[in-house]
Design an enzyme around this catalytic site. Structure first.
Site, PDB file in Angstrom:
ATOM      1  N   GLY A   4       0.863  -1.187   0.000  1.00  0.00           N
ATOM      2  CA  GLY A   4       0.000   0.000   0.000  1.00  0.00           C
ATOM      3  C   GLY A   4       0.890   1.225   0.000  1.00  0.00           C
ATOM      4  O   GLY A   4       1.989   1.195  -0.547  1.00  0.00           O
TER       5      GLY A   4
ATOM      6  N   CYS B 213       3.087   5.381  -2.673  1.00  0.00           N
ATOM      7  CA  CYS B 213       4.012   5.270  -3.814  1.00  0.00           C
ATOM      8  C   CYS B 213       3.762   4.059  -4.702  1.00  0.00           C
ATOM      9  O   CYS B 213       3.393   4.217  -5.855  1.00  0.00           O
ATOM     10  CB  CYS B 213       5.445   5.278  -3.296  1.00  0.00           C
ATOM     11  SG  CYS B 213       5.917   6.881  -2.628  1.00  0.00           S
TER      12      CYS B 213
HETATM   13  N1  LIG Z   1       6.123   9.437   0.808  1.00  0.00           N
HETATM   14  C1  LIG Z   1       7.129   8.735   0.323  1.00  0.00           C
HETATM   15  O1  LIG Z   1       7.578   7.766   0.922  1.00  0.00           O
HETATM   16  C2  LIG Z   1       7.765   9.108  -0.993  1.00  0.00           C
HETATM   17  C3  LIG Z   1       9.004   8.566  -1.325  1.00  0.00           C
HETATM   18  C4  LIG Z   1       9.588   8.912  -2.538  1.00  0.00           C
HETATM   19  C5  LIG Z   1       8.926   9.761  -3.410  1.00  0.00           C
HETATM   20  N2  LIG Z   1       7.704  10.264  -3.065  1.00  0.00           N
HETATM   21  C6  LIG Z   1       7.058  11.176  -4.007  1.00  0.00           C
HETATM   22  O2  LIG Z   1       7.249  12.504  -3.532  1.00  0.00           O
HETATM   23  C7  LIG Z   1       6.093  13.305  -3.797  1.00  0.00           C
HETATM   24  C8  LIG Z   1       5.540  13.876  -2.513  1.00  0.00           C
HETATM   25  O3  LIG Z   1       5.138  12.796  -1.698  1.00  0.00           O
HETATM   26  P1  LIG Z   1       4.781  13.007  -0.138  1.00  0.00           P
HETATM   27  O4  LIG Z   1       4.471  11.660   0.410  1.00  0.00           O
HETATM   28  O5  LIG Z   1       5.846  13.840   0.506  1.00  0.00           O
HETATM   29  O6  LIG Z   1       3.441  13.867  -0.285  1.00  0.00           O
HETATM   30  P2  LIG Z   1       2.592  14.604   0.872  1.00  0.00           P
HETATM   31  O7  LIG Z   1       1.195  14.568   0.413  1.00  0.00           O
HETATM   32  O8  LIG Z   1       2.969  14.068   2.202  1.00  0.00           O
HETATM   33  O9  LIG Z   1       3.131  16.104   0.818  1.00  0.00           O
HETATM   34  C9  LIG Z   1       2.896  16.991  -0.241  1.00  0.00           C
HETATM   35  C10 LIG Z   1       2.705  18.381   0.337  1.00  0.00           C
HETATM   36  O10 LIG Z   1       2.662  19.333  -0.718  1.00  0.00           O
HETATM   37  C11 LIG Z   1       1.782  20.382  -0.334  1.00  0.00           C
HETATM   38  N3  LIG Z   1       1.414  21.161  -1.517  1.00  0.00           N
HETATM   39  C12 LIG Z   1       0.585  20.824  -2.539  1.00  0.00           C
HETATM   40  N4  LIG Z   1       0.523  21.841  -3.445  1.00  0.00           N
HETATM   41  C13 LIG Z   1       1.330  22.825  -2.990  1.00  0.00           C
HETATM   42  C14 LIG Z   1       1.703  24.117  -3.472  1.00  0.00           C
HETATM   43  N5  LIG Z   1       1.204  24.605  -4.618  1.00  0.00           N
HETATM   44  N6  LIG Z   1       2.558  24.861  -2.738  1.00  0.00           N
HETATM   45  C15 LIG Z   1       3.060  24.393  -1.575  1.00  0.00           C
HETATM   46  N7  LIG Z   1       2.747  23.171  -1.059  1.00  0.00           N
HETATM   47  C16 LIG Z   1       1.905  22.398  -1.762  1.00  0.00           C
HETATM   48  C17 LIG Z   1       0.635  19.632   0.324  1.00  0.00           C
HETATM   49  O11 LIG Z   1      -0.137  20.478   1.150  1.00  0.00           O
HETATM   50  C18 LIG Z   1       1.399  18.570   1.123  1.00  0.00           C
HETATM   51  O12 LIG Z   1       1.705  19.002   2.441  1.00  0.00           O
HETATM   52  C19 LIG Z   1       5.125  12.392  -4.561  1.00  0.00           C
HETATM   53  O13 LIG Z   1       5.342  12.538  -5.932  1.00  0.00           O
HETATM   54  C20 LIG Z   1       5.557  11.002  -4.133  1.00  0.00           C
HETATM   55  O14 LIG Z   1       5.269  10.019  -5.095  1.00  0.00           O
HETATM   56  C21 LIG Z   1       7.124   9.972  -1.875  1.00  0.00           C
END
Ligand SMILES: NC(=O)c1ccc[n+]([C@@H]2O[C@H](COP(=O)([O-])OP(=O)(O)OC[C@H]3O[C@@H](n4cnc5c(N)ncnc54)[C@H](O)[C@@H]3O)[C@@H](O)[C@H]2O)c1
Length: 440
Positions: A258, A261
Site C-alpha cells: 500500500g 508510492c
Molecule cells: N512518501 C514517500 O515515501 C515518498 C518517497 C519517494 C517519493 N515520493 C514522491 O514525492 C512526492 C511527494 O510525496 P509526499 O508523500 O511527501 O506527499 P505529501 O502529500 O505528504 O506532501 C505533499 C505536500 O505538498 C503540499 N502542496 C501541494 N501543493 C502545494 C503548493 N502549490 N505549494 C506548496 N505546497 C503544496 C501539500 O499540502 C502537502 O503538504 C510524490 O510525488 C511522491 O510520489 C514519496
C-alpha cells in the site's frame, strides 16, 4: 546555500531538514496553513523517527523555517525543490496539476535565477514540460533538474543521509553540478551520484518502485499457487531467497503493498508507458495481483463467517500501510475494513502510530483502542494487518481469554503454524495451510 522546498510532506520535510542539517538555509513552504502552524509550534505533522528532533534542532539554529508565503520562501533562493504530491487520477495516470501549480507559483515569486529540482515522482517528460511553463512566467533563468527521491517512510532520515545512490538527471550540466555538490555530504561513504539525462532519472524512480512491487506481487501469486497445492509458501520463499541472484527482500507474501508510492507508481508507469506505445501488461498484472490480495482476505473471512457479517466483531492490529509510519494512504487494512463494515461487521482497531490518521478516514465507524489487548474483548476474530514488531510475540494466552473465539486472520504471516496450533488458535494466513480449525 539559501534554498526553498515547496511541499512540506514526507519528502519535502525530510529534504528540508537534511539540507538544513548539512549547513544550508532552507525555507519550507506549504499551502496547508494548519501544517505550517504545527511545524512552527515544533511538531512534525506525521510520525517519522528522528525527524521532529532534526527539525527542532535546525529551526533553533536559524537554518530552517516554515511559511505559507511563497514569496517569502523563494526570496533569495538559488535552488527550489519541488516535493508536492503527484496522486493518481481515476484512470491510473499521474495528476500533475499540483506540481505545475507549485512550479509556476514559485517561479512568479522569484527574485533571481534559480535551479528547480523535481523531487516528486513524475512521468517522463514532466521536467521538460514544466520548465517550459515556468519560462513563460519569469524572466529569470530556471533550469530544471530531476532528482527522484528514494527514501522509505519509517527510515526516511537514514535513507536521505546515507542513500544507496543519488540519481541526478540534468540536461543542463552546470545545474546538475550544483545539485551534485549539495548531495556530496551524504555520499561520503562512497555511494554513487549517478548523472543521467532528465528523462532517465524520471524513469529510474518508476522502474525501481515497479520492480519492488513486482517482487511482492510475484510471491503473492506463488502463495496462491501454494494454497491450491497445500504447500507452505514460507518454505518456498526461503529456498528462493537463499539464491544470491534472488535474495530475500520484498519476497514476503501477505495482504499486499500500500502506501502513497507503489500503487500509484505502478499504474502511472503503465499509463505513460502505454501512451508511448509500449506493452505494459506485466505492470497491469502487478497491480491487479496486489488488489486481489485484499479481496482474497475478505473472501477468506466471509468463507469462515458467512457473507453477511452483521453481529460479527473484528479486532484489527495494524492500520498503517507498513510499520514505523502513521501513513494509511492505500493501506490494505483500511480497504479490508471498509469491505467488512459494508457487510455489517463491527471493528475495534489498534495501531501504535496510525490511530489518528485512520480516524481522519474512517471517522467514528470503528472503535479506536490505545492498547492492542483492548481491541480483543468480544472479537470473533483478530486480523493482523501491519507487521509492527510489538505484534510478533504477543501474549497468546491473554488474547485467547479475551476473544469470543480464538481465530486469527494474519495478513502478514507473523506466526508459526506450529505455535498457533500449540496455542489453540484457528489460524489463517497467506500461502500456508490453515491450522486449528481446518477451514478458510
Ligand atoms: N512518501 C514517500 O515515501 C515518498 C518517497 C519517494 C517519493 N515520493 C514522491 O514525492 C512526492 C511527494 O510525496 P509526499 O508523500 O511527501 O506527499 P505529501 O502529500 O505528504 O506532501 C505533499 C505536500 O505538498 C503540499 N502542496 C501541494 N501543493 C502545494 C503548493 N502549490 N505549494 C506548496 N505546497 C503544496 C501539500 O499540502 C502537502 O503538504 C510524490 O510525488 C511522491 O510520489 C514519496
Amino acid at each position: 546555500m539559501r534554498m526553498c522546498v515547496v511541499g512540506s510532506g514526507y519528502v519535502g520535510l525530510v529534504t528540508a531538514a537534511c539540507f538544513a542539517d548539512s549547513g544550508n538555509h532552507v525555507a519550507a513552504v506549504d499551502i496547508d496553513a494548519a501544517k505550517i502552524e504545527r511545524l512552527r509550534a515544533g511538531h512534525c505533522p506525521f510520525y517519522e523517527p528522528g525527524l521532529e528532533e532534526m527539525i527542532a534542532k535546525n529551526e533553533r539554529a536559524g537554518r530552517l523555517w516554515f511559511t505559507t508565503d511563497m514569496a517569502e520562501g523563494v526570496r533569495g533562493a538559488r535552488v527550489v525543490w519541488l516535493a508536492v504530491g503527484t496522486p493518481p487520477r481515476a484512470d491510473g495516470s499521474a495528476d500533475l496539476s499540483m506540481i505545475e501549480r507549485a512550479a509556476v507559483e514559485a517561479a512568479k515569486a522569484l527574485t533571481g535565477p534559480a535551479i528547480f529540482v523535481i523531487k516528486s515522482t513524475v512521468p517522463v517528460g514532466t521536467g521538460a514540460r514544466v520548465e517550459r511553463l515556468v519560462a513563460e512566467v519569469t524572466p529569470h533563468r530556471c533550469p530544471f533538474v530531476s532528482t527522484p527521491e528514494f527514501l522509505k517512510e519509517g527510515s526516511a532520515l537514514a535513507d536521505f543521509l546515507r542513500p544507496d545512490r543519488v540519481v541526478i538527471g540534468a540536461d543542463d550540466p552546470a545545474a546538475g553540478d550544483v545539485i551534485a555538490d549539495l548531495h556530496e555530504p551524504f555520499v561520503r561513504n562512497n555511494k554513487p551520484i549517478l548523472r543521467t539525462s532528465r528523462a532517465a532519472a524520471e524513469l529510474t524512480k518508476y522502474a525501481s518502485n515497479a520492480y519492488l512491487a513486482a517482487r511482492i506481487s510475484f510471491i503473492n501469486e506463488i502463495a496462491e499457487i501454494c494454497e491450491h497445492l497445500g504447500v507452505d509458501v514460507n518454505e518456498v520463499r526461503r529456498g528462493m531467497g537463499a539464491d544470491q541472484r534472488i535474495g530475500h527482500h520484498f519476497l514476503y507474501p501477505g495482504v499486499g503493498y500500500g502506501g502513497s508510492c507503489f500503487p500509484k507508481d505502478v499504474t502511472a508507469l503503465a499509463s505513460f508507458g502505454r501512451a508511448a506505445g509500449a506493452d505494459c501488461s506485466l505492470l497491469d498484472a502487478i497491480h491487479a495481483r496486489n488488489l486481489a490480495q485484499r479481496v482474497a482476505m475478505v473472501a477468506r473471512i466471509k468463507a469462515r463467517f458467512g457473507a453477511r457479517l452483521a453481529g460479527r466483531r473484528f479486532a484489527v492490529w495494524g492500520l498503517a500501510f507498513k510499520p514505523q509510519t502513521d501513513d494509511v494512504r492505500e493501506a490494505p487494512a483500511l480497504a479490508v475494513l471498509e469491505a467488512l463494515l459494508a457487510s455489517g461487521a463491527e471493528a475495534a482497531v489498534y495501531d501504535p502510530q496510525a490511530l489518528e490518521s485512520t480516524r481522519r478516514v474512517l471517522g467514528e465507524r470503528v472503535t479506536y483502542c490505545q492498547d492492542p489487548y483492548d481491541a480483543l474483548p468480544g472479537a470473533d476474530a483478530l486480523l493482523v494487518m501491519t507487521e509492527w514488531m510489538e505484534f510478533r510475540s504477543p501474549d497468546f494466552e491473554r488474547m485467547r481469554a479475551a476473544m469470543k473465539s480464538a481465530v486469527i486472520f494474519d495478513g502478514r504471516n507473523l506466526y508459526n503454524l506450529s505455535t498457533m496450533e500449540r496455542e489453540g488458535f484457528e489460524y489463517h494466513s497467506v500461502g500456508r495451510p490453515s491450522v486449528g480449525g481446518g477451514r478458510g
